[in-house]
Design an enzyme around this catalytic site. Structure first.
Site, mmCIF file in Angstrom:
data_model
loop_
_atom_site.group_PDB
_atom_site.id
_atom_site.type_symbol
_atom_site.label_atom_id
_atom_site.label_comp_id
_atom_site.label_asym_id
_atom_site.label_seq_id
_atom_site.Cartn_x
_atom_site.Cartn_y
_atom_site.Cartn_z
ATOM 1 N N SER A 135 0.368 -8.546 1.411
ATOM 2 C CA SER A 135 -0.991 -8.836 1.476
ATOM 3 C C SER A 135 -1.628 -8.534 3.161
ATOM 4 C CB SER A 135 -1.970 -9.753 0.958
ATOM 5 O OG SER A 135 -3.044 -10.269 1.594
ATOM 6 N N GLN A 145 -8.064 -6.444 -10.612
ATOM 7 C CA GLN A 145 -9.198 -5.355 -9.964
ATOM 8 C C GLN A 145 -8.485 -4.103 -10.806
ATOM 9 O OE1 GLN A 145 -9.582 -4.270 -5.664
ATOM 10 N NE2 GLN A 145 -7.583 -3.050 -6.294
ATOM 11 N N HIS A 166 0.859 -1.019 0.306
ATOM 12 C CA HIS A 166 -0.233 0.049 0.044
ATOM 13 C C HIS A 166 0.549 1.361 -0.261
ATOM 14 C CE1 HIS A 166 -2.891 -2.425 2.415
ATOM 15 N NE2 HIS A 166 -3.155 -2.293 1.267
#
Ligand code: AMP
Length: 281
Positions: free
Chosen positions: A185, A153, A37
């Protein structure tokens, strides 16, 4: 760094940033932030004057019996690392703020959303597309950063922007991995020690598939079979799928060529993990 919980505040804050001349970078996440992220936040921070990280565990993208309730929600830690990575704003709305009632009008991710992940998690990519469409509507014109880690996605979001004319530039960012190849993850937190040792088999299978394609294999089936065999040889892995597809459509071509994507999904205990790898021919 500002932390906001209400849609009106978010829209006003980002409108203000644009009025002051800033390009707005948007990084949608479900929190439990890790280096994957943060690579998106850092890239957005390099390229945009204002960086908004959204932290919202989207109930629409979880199926019955999936890990919605168990999904980690360490908001305090998330705010700290988001700020360190360059976020100027965190938007962390409640479920009620986002969905005061079950939405009636939703986004359908179409054929792109029904294959692979969509086949194994029915409605998942519709739920993703719906929440992303909402965030785009709230944020206004921006650059939105998504990881290649969730490749299907990313393709669905690009298509959403094209088909529904959102004033958003989608930026795809490379997958961040642990030293042994396992893609980072939030769900890796569910792995036991033994499962964590076993989980890199998913990436190794994709690498073996890529090597087979690069060595000249042009039929998708033998590549799928090789990847599946490698994953199935790991006793702690339960294979969902392993497939070589065209990167743009995610459909299985008769012959592999151009941009090929190898995608795989498998569960290790209660952690269902996905990964993918690109091959350019
Ligand atoms: P999530 O919180 O799982 O919904 O992910 C939020 C964003 O971070 C998505 O765009 C993901 O693709 C991206 N992301 C998650 N893991 C990684 C990773 N290991 N490397 C790069 N991006 C990632």
């Amino acid at each position: 760094m500002r932390v906001l919980a209400y849609v009106e505040e978010l829209s006003a804050a980002l409108e203000g940033e644009r009025a002051a001349g800033a390009v707005v970078g948007l990084v949608p996440t479900m929190g439990a932030l890790h280096e994957g992220h943060l690579s998106l936040v850092e890239r957005a921070s390099d390229e945009c004057g204002a960086v908004c990280v959204t932290v919202f565990v989207n109930p629409l993208q979880f199926g019955v019996g999936e890990d919605l309730d168990a999904y980690p929600r360490p908001l305090e830690a998330d705010m700290k690392v988001a700020s360190e990575a360059g976020a100027t704003l965190v938007f962390a709305p409640s479920r009620d703020e986002m969905f005061p009632s079950e939405p009636d009008v939703t986004v359908h991710a179409g054929r792109l959303g029904s294959r692979l992940e969509g086949a194994h998690r029915p409605g998942h990519l519709d739920g993703v597309a719906t929440v992303v469409a909402k965030f785009f509507a709230m944020a206004g014109p921006c650059r939105a950063y998504f990881g290649e880690k969730d490749f299907q996605q990313l393709i669905v979001v690009r298509r959403l922007v094209r088909d529904l004319s959102y004033p958003v530039e989608v930026v795809g960012c490379p997958t961040v991995r642990a030293a042994d190849g396992l893609a980072l993850s939030s769900r890796n937190a569910y792995l036991s020690f033994e499962e964590r040792e076993a989980a890199p088999v998913l990436f190794r299978a994709l690498q073996a598939g890529a090597a087979m394609v690069l060595a000249g294999e042009r039929q998708p089936e033998p590549v799928d079979d090789l990847m599946a065999a490698i994953i199935e040889a790991e006793p702690l892995a339960r294979l969902d799928y392993a497939a070589a597809v065209g990167a743009a459509t995610l459909e299985r071509p008769s012959h592999l060529g151009g941009e090929v994507r190898l995608l795989g999904a498998a569960s290790f205990g209660r952690a269902r993990l996905i990964d993918n790898l690109g091959v350019s021919l």
